[in-house]
Write a protein that holds these residues in place. Structure first.
Motif, PDB file in Angstrom:
ATOM      1  N   PRO A  24      -5.460   6.154   1.371  1.00 36.61           N
ATOM      2  CA  PRO A  24      -5.307   6.232   2.827  1.00 36.61           C
ATOM      3  C   PRO A  24      -3.957   6.801   3.233  1.00 36.61           C
ATOM      4  O   PRO A  24      -2.970   6.727   2.494  1.00 36.61           O
ATOM      5  CB  PRO A  24      -5.435   4.766   3.278  1.00 36.61           C
ATOM      6  CG  PRO A  24      -6.087   4.047   2.137  1.00 36.61           C
ATOM      7  CD  PRO A  24      -5.619   4.768   0.908  1.00 36.61           C
ATOM      8  N   ASN A  25      -3.899   7.346   4.436  1.00 35.75           N
ATOM      9  CA  ASN A  25      -2.661   7.859   5.004  1.00 35.75           C
ATOM     10  C   ASN A  25      -2.001   6.835   5.924  1.00 35.75           C
ATOM     11  O   ASN A  25      -1.212   7.183   6.808  1.00 35.75           O
ATOM     12  CB  ASN A  25      -2.942   9.159   5.760  1.00 35.75           C
ATOM     13  CG  ASN A  25      -3.424  10.241   4.825  1.00 35.75           C
ATOM     14  OD1 ASN A  25      -2.744  10.590   3.873  1.00 35.75           O
ATOM     15  ND2 ASN A  25      -4.619  10.760   5.080  1.00 35.75           N
ATOM     16  N   TYR A  26      -2.302   5.592   5.698  1.00 40.31           N
ATOM     17  CA  TYR A  26      -1.729   4.469   6.434  1.00 40.31           C
ATOM     18  C   TYR A  26      -1.695   3.289   5.468  1.00 40.31           C
ATOM     19  O   TYR A  26      -2.408   3.276   4.454  1.00 40.31           O
ATOM     20  CB  TYR A  26      -2.576   4.126   7.663  1.00 40.31           C
ATOM     21  CG  TYR A  26      -4.021   3.849   7.324  1.00 40.31           C
ATOM     22  CD1 TYR A  26      -4.467   2.557   7.049  1.00 40.31           C
ATOM     23  CD2 TYR A  26      -4.943   4.888   7.229  1.00 40.31           C
ATOM     24  CE1 TYR A  26      -5.785   2.307   6.701  1.00 40.31           C
ATOM     25  CE2 TYR A  26      -6.269   4.648   6.877  1.00 40.31           C
ATOM     26  CZ  TYR A  26      -6.675   3.361   6.626  1.00 40.31           C
ATOM     27  OH  TYR A  26      -7.975   3.110   6.272  1.00 40.31           O
ATOM     28  N   GLY A  27      -0.869   2.312   5.742  1.00 39.59           N
ATOM     29  CA  GLY A  27      -0.833   1.153   4.855  1.00 39.59           C
ATOM     30  C   GLY A  27       0.462   0.378   4.979  1.00 39.59           C
ATOM     31  O   GLY A  27       1.348   0.719   5.769  1.00 39.59           O
ATOM     32  N   ARG A  28       0.568  -0.649   4.162  1.00 37.63           N
ATOM     33  CA  ARG A  28       1.757  -1.509   4.155  1.00 37.63           C
ATOM     34  C   ARG A  28       2.464  -1.348   2.815  1.00 37.63           C
ATOM     35  O   ARG A  28       1.832  -1.355   1.763  1.00 37.63           O
ATOM     36  CB  ARG A  28       1.356  -2.972   4.375  1.00 37.63           C
ATOM     37  CG  ARG A  28       0.763  -3.232   5.747  1.00 37.63           C
ATOM     38  CD  ARG A  28       0.277  -4.661   5.877  1.00 37.63           C
ATOM     39  NE  ARG A  28       1.357  -5.622   5.657  1.00 37.63           N
ATOM     40  CZ  ARG A  28       1.162  -6.920   5.476  1.00 37.63           C
ATOM     41  NH1 ARG A  28      -0.074  -7.423   5.467  1.00 37.63           N
ATOM     42  NH2 ARG A  28       2.194  -7.731   5.292  1.00 37.63           N
ATOM     43  N   ARG A  29       3.753  -1.202   2.887  1.00 39.23           N
ATOM     44  CA  ARG A  29       4.535  -1.029   1.665  1.00 39.23           C
ATOM     45  C   ARG A  29       4.368  -2.233   0.733  1.00 39.23           C
ATOM     46  O   ARG A  29       4.355  -3.367   1.167  1.00 39.23           O
ATOM     47  CB  ARG A  29       6.004  -0.802   2.007  1.00 39.23           C
ATOM     48  CG  ARG A  29       6.218   0.537   2.697  1.00 39.23           C
ATOM     49  CD  ARG A  29       7.693   0.857   2.872  1.00 39.23           C
ATOM     50  NE  ARG A  29       7.849   2.180   3.486  1.00 39.23           N
ATOM     51  CZ  ARG A  29       7.853   3.315   2.820  1.00 39.23           C
ATOM     52  NH1 ARG A  29       7.726   3.299   1.497  1.00 39.23           N
ATOM     53  NH2 ARG A  29       7.988   4.480   3.437  1.00 39.23           N
ATOM     54  N   GLY A  30       4.224  -1.929  -0.541  1.00 36.16           N
ATOM     55  CA  GLY A  30       4.078  -2.980  -1.541  1.00 36.16           C
ATOM     56  C   GLY A  30       2.664  -3.498  -1.706  1.00 36.16           C
ATOM     57  O   GLY A  30       2.405  -4.312  -2.599  1.00 36.16           O
ATOM     58  N   LYS A  31       1.735  -3.037  -0.877  1.00 28.20           N
ATOM     59  CA  LYS A  31       0.361  -3.517  -0.923  1.00 28.20           C
ATOM     60  C   LYS A  31      -0.545  -2.495  -1.612  1.00 28.20           C
ATOM     61  O   LYS A  31      -0.263  -1.302  -1.638  1.00 28.20           O
ATOM     62  CB  LYS A  31      -0.156  -3.792   0.488  1.00 28.20           C
ATOM     63  CG  LYS A  31       0.646  -4.849   1.244  1.00 28.20           C
ATOM     64  CD  LYS A  31       0.557  -6.209   0.583  1.00 28.20           C
ATOM     65  CE  LYS A  31       1.292  -7.264   1.396  1.00 28.20           C
ATOM     66  NZ  LYS A  31       1.226  -8.602   0.756  1.00 28.20           N
ATOM     67  N   GLY A  32      -1.652  -2.988  -2.140  1.00 24.66           N
ATOM     68  CA  GLY A  32      -2.654  -2.102  -2.726  1.00 24.66           C
ATOM     69  C   GLY A  32      -2.410  -1.831  -4.198  1.00 24.66           C
ATOM     70  O   GLY A  32      -1.514  -2.392  -4.841  1.00 24.66           O
ATOM     71  N   GLN A  33      -3.228  -0.957  -4.741  1.00 22.86           N
ATOM     72  CA  GLN A  33      -3.204  -0.608  -6.161  1.00 22.86           C
ATOM     73  C   GLN A  33      -1.830  -0.110  -6.608  1.00 22.86           C
ATOM     74  O   GLN A  33      -1.235   0.754  -5.969  1.00 22.86           O
ATOM     75  CB  GLN A  33      -4.254   0.472  -6.412  1.00 22.86           C
ATOM     76  CG  GLN A  33      -4.221   1.093  -7.797  1.00 22.86           C
ATOM     77  CD  GLN A  33      -4.698   0.142  -8.869  1.00 22.86           C
ATOM     78  OE1 GLN A  33      -5.701  -0.524  -8.689  1.00 22.86           O
ATOM     79  NE2 GLN A  33      -3.988   0.088  -9.983  1.00 22.86           N
ATOM     80  N   LYS A  34      -1.336  -0.668  -7.702  1.00 16.74           N
ATOM     81  CA  LYS A  34      -0.098  -0.153  -8.285  1.00 16.74           C
ATOM     82  C   LYS A  34      -0.369   1.174  -8.995  1.00 16.74           C
ATOM     83  O   LYS A  34      -1.418   1.354  -9.601  1.00 16.74           O
ATOM     84  CB  LYS A  34       0.503  -1.164  -9.259  1.00 16.74           C
ATOM     85  CG  LYS A  34       1.304  -2.285  -8.588  1.00 16.74           C
ATOM     86  CD  LYS A  34       2.065  -3.078  -9.614  1.00 16.74           C
ATOM     87  CE  LYS A  34       2.949  -4.136  -8.959  1.00 16.74           C
ATOM     88  NZ  LYS A  34       4.049  -3.544  -8.168  1.00 16.74           N
ATOM     89  N   LEU A  35       0.575   2.067  -8.934  1.00 19.13           N
ATOM     90  CA  LEU A  35       0.428   3.386  -9.546  1.00 19.13           C
ATOM     91  C   LEU A  35       0.830   3.323 -11.016  1.00 19.13           C
ATOM     92  O   LEU A  35       1.855   2.750 -11.371  1.00 19.13           O
ATOM     93  CB  LEU A  35       1.280   4.408  -8.806  1.00 19.13           C
ATOM     94  CG  LEU A  35       1.037   4.515  -7.294  1.00 19.13           C
ATOM     95  CD1 LEU A  35       1.869   5.633  -6.700  1.00 19.13           C
ATOM     96  CD2 LEU A  35      -0.445   4.726  -6.983  1.00 19.13           C
TER      97      LEU A  35
END
Length: 249
Positions: free
Chosen positions: A183-194
Motif C-alpha cells: 500500500p501507499n499508506y500505512g503506519r511506520r513499524g507496522k506490517g510485514q518486515k522486509l
C-alpha cells in the motif's frame, strides 16, 4: 501470505528484464508529444518489446488488450490505448508497462508531461515522483511495509493530495502479481518486515484532489471521482542486504 524470496541469480535476471523495460519507457517518452494518440505510444512500446525478443506482461493478462496502460489527466491507472485519445499540450499521461524476459517480470510506470505543464500539474508529478524515491529509501532489510506506505502518505498528504487506496503495489517475480500487497499508506513499524530476496513493485498513485476513484464502463480505466488529475510512478525494487536495488532504473 506466501512471499517468494528471490536468489541473487534470480534478482540479476529480473534486473536484465528491468533494464530492457527502461529502454521501452525511453522509446515511449520520445513519442509523447501534442497530437500523438495513446495508440501511437502502444505501437512504439510493442515494437520495442518485440525487438528485445521479450513479451509484454500486460497484453492478455486477465484479458487486458494492450501492452501499455496509458492514463491521461484524471485517469489514474489502466487506461486503454486508443486511436481516439489524442494528447494535447499541457496534458499528463501515465504510462505503465511490464515486461517478461526469460521467465521473470519487471514493472515500471512514469507520468509524462505533454509539452509544457502548468504549475499545479508540474507539482503533482514532482511530488509523486519524490514520494516514490522516499519509499524506495525505506525499502531496506528490517523495515516494514508500513514504513514504505507511510513515506508516500506523509509526503503526499502534506501537499493536500489524495493517496489512492483501492489500488496498491505488489510483489513480483515469476508472476506479475505476487504477495505481498504494497500500500501507499500505512503506519511506520507496522506490517510485514522486509527480508533479503523480496522484490516489490512500489507504485504511488496520487490524486490532486480526492483519493476516491471509480472504474469506467470499459471495466479497466480508473478515474478520480472529482475529476482532479492523477500521477503514477513505479519501480521494481529488490530488498538486499546492501540496501534497496532498483531493477527498473
Amino acid at each position: 501470505m506466501a512471499i517468494v524470496l528471490k536468489t541473487p541469480a534470480e534478482i540479476e535476471r529480473m534486473r536484465k528484464s528491468g533494464a530492457l523495460l527502461r529502454q521501452v519507457h525511453q522509446a515511449v517518452e520520445a513519442a509523447v508529444k501534442p497530437g500523438a494518440t495513446t495508440m501511437d505510444l502502444e505501437r512504439v512500446a510493442e515494437a520495442k518489446i518485440r525487438e528485445f525478443s521479450a513479451k509484454p506482461a500486460f497484453k492478455g493478462y486477465q484479458n487486458y488488450p494492450a501492452c501499455l496502460c496509458t492514463s491521461v489527466n484524471e485517469e489514474v491507472i489502466h487506461g486503454i490505448p486508443s486511436e481516439r485519445k489524442v494528447l494535447k499540450e499541457g496534458d499528463v499521461v501515465s504510462v505503465d508497462c511490464g515486461l517478461l524476459l526469460d521467465g521473470y517480470y519487471s514493472d515500471a510506470a512514469v507520468t509524462y508531461p505533454v509539452g509544457k505543464l502548468n504549475e499545479p500539474a508540474r507539482k503533482l508529478l514532482d511530488v509523486t515522483k519524490a514520494s516514490l524515491e522516499q519509499a524506495i529509501r525505506e525499502a531496506h532489510v528490517g523495515a516494514t511495509l508500513g514504513d514504505i506506505g507511510a513515506a508516500v502518505q506523509e509526503m503526499c498528504e502534506a501537499e493536500g493530495y489524495g493517496v489512492v487506496r483501492e489500488f496498491v503495489g505488489h510483489g513480483i517475480g515469476r508472476s506479475m502479481h505476487e504477495d505481498p500487497q504494497v500500500p501507499n499508506y500505512g503506519r511506520r513499524g507496522k506490517g510485514q518486515k522486509l527480508k533479503p530476496g523480496m522484490v516489490l513493485a512500489i507504485e504511488p498513485m496520487i490524486n490532486a484532489g480526492t483519493a476516491e476513484v471509480q472504474v469506467l464502463k470499459d471495466g479497466w480505466t480508473a478515474v478520480t471521482k472529482d475529476g482532479s488529475w492523477s500521477a503514477h510512478f513505479e519501480h521494481t525494487v529488490a530488498i538486499t542486504k546492501d540496501g534497496p536495488l532498483v531493477l527498473t532504473r
